[in-house]
Design a protein around this motif. Sequence first.
Motif, PDB file in Angstrom:
ATOM      1  N   THR A  40      44.119  45.968  -4.090  1.00  0.00           N
ATOM      2  CA  THR A  40      42.796  46.472  -3.748  1.00  0.00           C
ATOM      3  C   THR A  40      41.887  46.441  -4.980  1.00  0.00           C
ATOM      4  O   THR A  40      42.353  46.432  -6.122  1.00  0.00           O
ATOM      5  N   ASP A  42      38.094  48.073  -6.514  1.00  0.00           N
ATOM      6  CA  ASP A  42      37.095  49.131  -6.368  1.00  0.00           C
ATOM      7  C   ASP A  42      35.740  48.702  -6.942  1.00  0.00           C
ATOM      8  O   ASP A  42      35.676  47.960  -7.930  1.00  0.00           O
ATOM      9  N   TYR A  66      37.006  47.838  -1.803  1.00  0.00           N
ATOM     10  CA  TYR A  66      36.284  49.091  -1.567  1.00  0.00           C
ATOM     11  C   TYR A  66      34.893  48.967  -2.194  1.00  0.00           C
ATOM     12  O   TYR A  66      34.747  48.966  -3.417  1.00  0.00           O
ATOM     13  N   GLY A 177      47.679  55.439  -5.541  1.00  0.00           N
ATOM     14  CA  GLY A 177      47.312  54.114  -6.021  1.00  0.00           C
ATOM     15  C   GLY A 177      47.704  53.952  -7.469  1.00  0.00           C
ATOM     16  O   GLY A 177      47.679  54.916  -8.238  1.00  0.00           O
ATOM     17  N   TYR A 206      45.383  48.871  -7.502  1.00  0.00           N
ATOM     18  CA  TYR A 206      43.925  48.718  -7.548  1.00  0.00           C
ATOM     19  C   TYR A 206      43.489  48.267  -8.937  1.00  0.00           C
ATOM     20  O   TYR A 206      44.164  48.509  -9.942  1.00  0.00           O
TER      21      TYR A 206
END
Length: 246
Positions: A40, A42, A66, A177, A206
């Motif tokens: 992921t 951010d 995200y 995470g 992340y």
Amino acid sequence: MIQPYTPDLSLKGKLRRRFARLTHRRPARLNLSRPTVSFTFDDIPASAAHAGAEALEAHEARGTFYVCAGLFGQEGHMGRFADPAEISDLIRRGHEVAGHTFGHLDCDRTPRAELIADLDANDAALLRLGAAPIHFAYPYGEVSPRAKALLAGRYSSLRGVHKGLARDGGDLNQLPGVGIEGPDGQALARQWIDRAVAQNAWLILYTHDVREAHSPWGCTPDTLSRLIAHAREAGCDIRTVGEVLA
């Protein structure tokens, strides 16, 4: 230019984040046949939308991004942030776009009405691009019982930044995470991949910018590629957050 923000690093802040993990829990129902890793990103610097997505696609995998729509196209300490066209392209290529507030707000410090208006603005902006922002990550990892209670009714999952593995019965309102960041980011992430394999669990990794001269919160394209390859070689499924929780 977007500047770095310092979250609450006081003892009170640390205790609040730890206490939040005990409250407003929503049990996950996972049915993992194999250890699973989600990669992921951010905030979404443009480098993540390009080099990050390309690294995953090279391994026939997709990631979860995200997104803060209020940062679109701006310059910051992680380089330029992705613009709407780049986010639309991620969606077209099969990546998942999720929420991260419009203005990258601290969900604990922001007053309730202001936070709700900000979330509404971000969700609306992403919906206009064709995304369905049903998952969310707390900016800065700043979470509190109040924030969990408010956000739990809006999103199918909420991701924090406390290190750990997700298992059946884990908290969907504060998923763990592990960051791919800093000088030890690759080694640490590799260790957590191996733990996920040993325990047949779900690991959410992340990072932020993906470039050679990355920020303290990012990593190089080579680091990301090595970790994706290691997860594959170790027998992990690589799936988006939404795919795991579908």
